[in-house]
Design an enzyme around this catalytic site. Structure first.
Site, mmCIF file in Angstrom:
data_model
loop_
_atom_site.group_PDB
_atom_site.id
_atom_site.type_symbol
_atom_site.label_atom_id
_atom_site.label_comp_id
_atom_site.label_asym_id
_atom_site.label_seq_id
_atom_site.Cartn_x
_atom_site.Cartn_y
_atom_site.Cartn_z
ATOM 1 N N TYR A 88 93.688 150.242 10.893
ATOM 2 C CA TYR A 88 95.023 150.438 11.461
ATOM 3 C C TYR A 88 95.277 151.934 11.639
ATOM 4 O O TYR A 88 94.422 152.645 12.135
ATOM 5 C CB TYR A 88 96.064 149.738 10.570
ATOM 6 C CG TYR A 88 97.364 149.527 11.290
ATOM 7 C CD1 TYR A 88 97.411 148.789 12.465
ATOM 8 C CD2 TYR A 88 98.543 150.078 10.805
ATOM 9 C CE1 TYR A 88 98.597 148.606 13.146
ATOM 10 C CE2 TYR A 88 99.738 149.898 11.485
ATOM 11 C CZ TYR A 88 99.758 149.161 12.652
ATOM 12 O OH TYR A 88 100.938 148.998 13.324
ATOM 13 N N LYS A 162 98.062 144.712 13.534
ATOM 14 C CA LYS A 162 99.166 144.332 12.651
ATOM 15 C C LYS A 162 98.882 142.974 12.009
ATOM 16 O O LYS A 162 99.138 142.771 10.816
ATOM 17 C CB LYS A 162 100.457 144.280 13.460
ATOM 18 C CG LYS A 162 101.691 144.692 12.700
ATOM 19 C CD LYS A 162 101.778 146.197 12.531
ATOM 20 C CE LYS A 162 103.079 146.634 11.930
ATOM 21 N NZ LYS A 162 103.206 148.085 11.800
#
Length: 538
Positions: A88, A162
């Site tokens: 991420y 996500k």
């Protein structure tokens, strides 16, 4: 039967047993050795360690995501500290910028086209085929990606990332989350000019037509996925606020950039106040950056103060917002967002514009300085020294992402403050050695918050996401911290993501039950959380 190897939810690769190979017609299609998932994961890590850049590691991880979902999550969960920054932020920004060039598979996302509103239902059904009941959607239109702006359809990459963090951190079943990319066009000319760009080559849809499309999307999604949580991610400032205001009390919805960042700052500020030995009610907070994140931070601080008994008008007096036009005042030029209007200072208090940050610190004398502007280097040595001039232990929180957009680096804050400042950054920061003390830098990583928040909402089937639930999430995070020694991190380390998610989920469920927002009866919250957690095992 051989499709079992091409389905990432059923593929085990070399972990298929001899009996399974015979049962599924896989004899001769795999090497002889039968591996455990731990052995497979060791090979995955070894291959990653040979790659020269984090972006190549990111691509390799996401290829595994497409091939073997269980092995992917097993590897990430057991190596979360090392792999989270690769999976991420900050590395996902590279994936977004190179999305069209490196696109190979849709990665399970639903791609919606604003020119085809009549096909929303068809697209959602097609993308969710083969999954379980969809309990959460992670939705973006790619306009406000991290700190790097409008990347059109390429923002789809953020929704898959996500999803991966949701499952790795909290254990939400990956088959119950649907990433959704709304292609509304782009105003980034380099994408429109690029022969490789995969999105709509048209200016962004805006205004009433845009909101009408979002209305239609929400109605269709509610029909297709009852009791779903709408998680909005990386929308542009105006649209993010409009969507949250429009639907907050109609559906179960959450904006991570506005509310999540605010809750993380609430947790950090609560810890900073504990170290200071003071209450939040006595702090002045200067927020450098008055976009959706900055206003979200202001909102969560005022919500906290209201829960402590203050009125909104009393609470907002503790908050000062600063943007490109200086201190936000009531006569600021240009169109002010509704959020900026809420926190604009009166002309009686500030009759003249206040443009210089250092001067603002002299006048306001804040104890807490938050940076969410995306303007690197704005927390200069002079600014840090001024904060120390007025405070014994100031909180200085440069949280803009990615690292290159930080208002200051952690080592600068510690050195310039002579070890006095309580520092949190948005991206991972190495520990800082100063005069014999190791300062471990807390990361304002929303991954400490939103996975547990989402898990709690899903378990409780909450009608809405309330301020009390968000406040409970912040205090769930805070309970993990040990602040008893010099140099202690102000926020928990990402290695505690699973613990943080459980604590946040429990706090959120308790708040949902107390407010009458839970739509299911839960007798034992701990047992409900344990039962809901998906295990990355064959």
């Amino acid at each position: 039967m051989n499709d079992i190897l091409s389905n990432p939810f059923t593929n085990k690769g070399t972990a298929f047993t001899e009996e399974e190979r015979q049962q599924y017609g896989l004899v001769g299609r795999l090497p002889a050795k039968v591996e455990t998932i731990a052995e497979q994961s060791t090979r995955v890590l070894a291959a990653l360690h040979e790659l020269p850049t984090n972006y190549l590691k990111h691509l390799s991880l996401m290829n595994l995501y497409e091939e073997n979902r269980t092995l992917f999550f097993y590897t990430v969960i057991h190596n979360i500290t090392e792999l989270l920054p690769i999976l991420y932020t900050p590395t996902v920004a590279d994936g977004i910028m190179n999305f069209s060039r490196d696109f190979k598979t849709p990665r399970g996302a639903a791609y919606l086209n604003v020119n085809e509103p009549e096909r929303i239902k068809e697209a959602l059904l097609a993308a969710s085929e083969g999954l379980d009941e969809i309990k959460m959607m992670v939705i973006t239109d790619g306009e406000g990606i991290l700190g790097i702006g409008d990347w059109g359809v390429q923002g789809a990459w953020i929704t898959t990332g996500k999803l991966a963090v949701y499952t790795a951190a909290s254990g939400i079943n990956p088959k119950s989350i649907l990433p959704v990319s709304i292609d509304a066009g782009t105003d980034r000319q380099e994408l429109i000019d690029s022969p490789y760009y995969l999105g709509l080559k048209q200016p962004r849809l805006r205004g009433d037509d845009y909101l009408a499309y979002i209305d239609q999307f929400v109605e269709v999604a509610k029909e297709v996925f009852p009791n779903v949580l709408f998680h909005w991610e990386d929308f542009g400032r105006d649209h993010a606020t409009q969507i949250l205001d429009r639907y907050r009390y109609e559906i179960c919805t959450f904006n991570d950039d506005i509310q999540g960042t605010g809750v993380m700052m609430n947790a950090a500020i609560a810890a900073a106040c504990q170290v200071m030995g003071e209450s939040l009610e006595n702090q002045r907070v200067l927020i450098f950056g008055a976009g959706s994140a900055g206003i979200g931070i202001a909102d969560q601080i005022t919500n906290e103060l209201q829960l402590k008994g203050m009125s909104f008008d009393e609470a907002k007096q503790n908050i000062y917002c600063f943007d490109r036009l200086g201190l936000v005042r009531q006569n600021e030029e240009g169109n002010m967002t509704s959020g900026k209007v809420r926190y604009a200072r009166s002309l009686d208090e500030f009759p003249e514009p206040l443009m210089d940050l250092s001067e603002a610190i002299d006048i306001i004398q804040p104890s807490i300085l938050v940076g969410c502007s995306g303007q690197p280097g704005m927390f200069t040595q002079e600014v840090v020294e001024k904060m120390c001039q007025y405070n014994e232990r100031p909180a200085i929180l440069p949280i803009s992402n990615p690292t290159l957009l930080n208002e200051a680096q952690a080592y600068e804050v510690i050195e310039w403050s002579k070890g006095k400042a309580l520092c949190v950054t948005g991206s991972p920061s190495d520990p800082v050695e100063y005069e014999g003390t190791t300062f471990t830098i807390g990361q304002a990583n929303n991954a400490l918050l939103y996975p547990g928040l989402g898990l709690g909402i899903v378990i409780a089937q909450a009608k809405h996401v309330t301020d009390r639930m968000l406040n409970a999430a912040a205090h769930g995070i805070a309970s993990l911290q040990d602040l008893s020694y010099l140099g202690a991190p102000i926020l928990p380390h990402v290695s505690k993501l699973r613990q943080a998610s459980k604590l946040v989920a429990k706090a959120v469920i308790e708040a949902a039950i107390e407010e009458g927002m839970a739509q299911v009866e839960i007798q034992d919250i701990d047992a409900a959380i344990d039962e809901a957690i998906w295990q990355a095992e064959y």
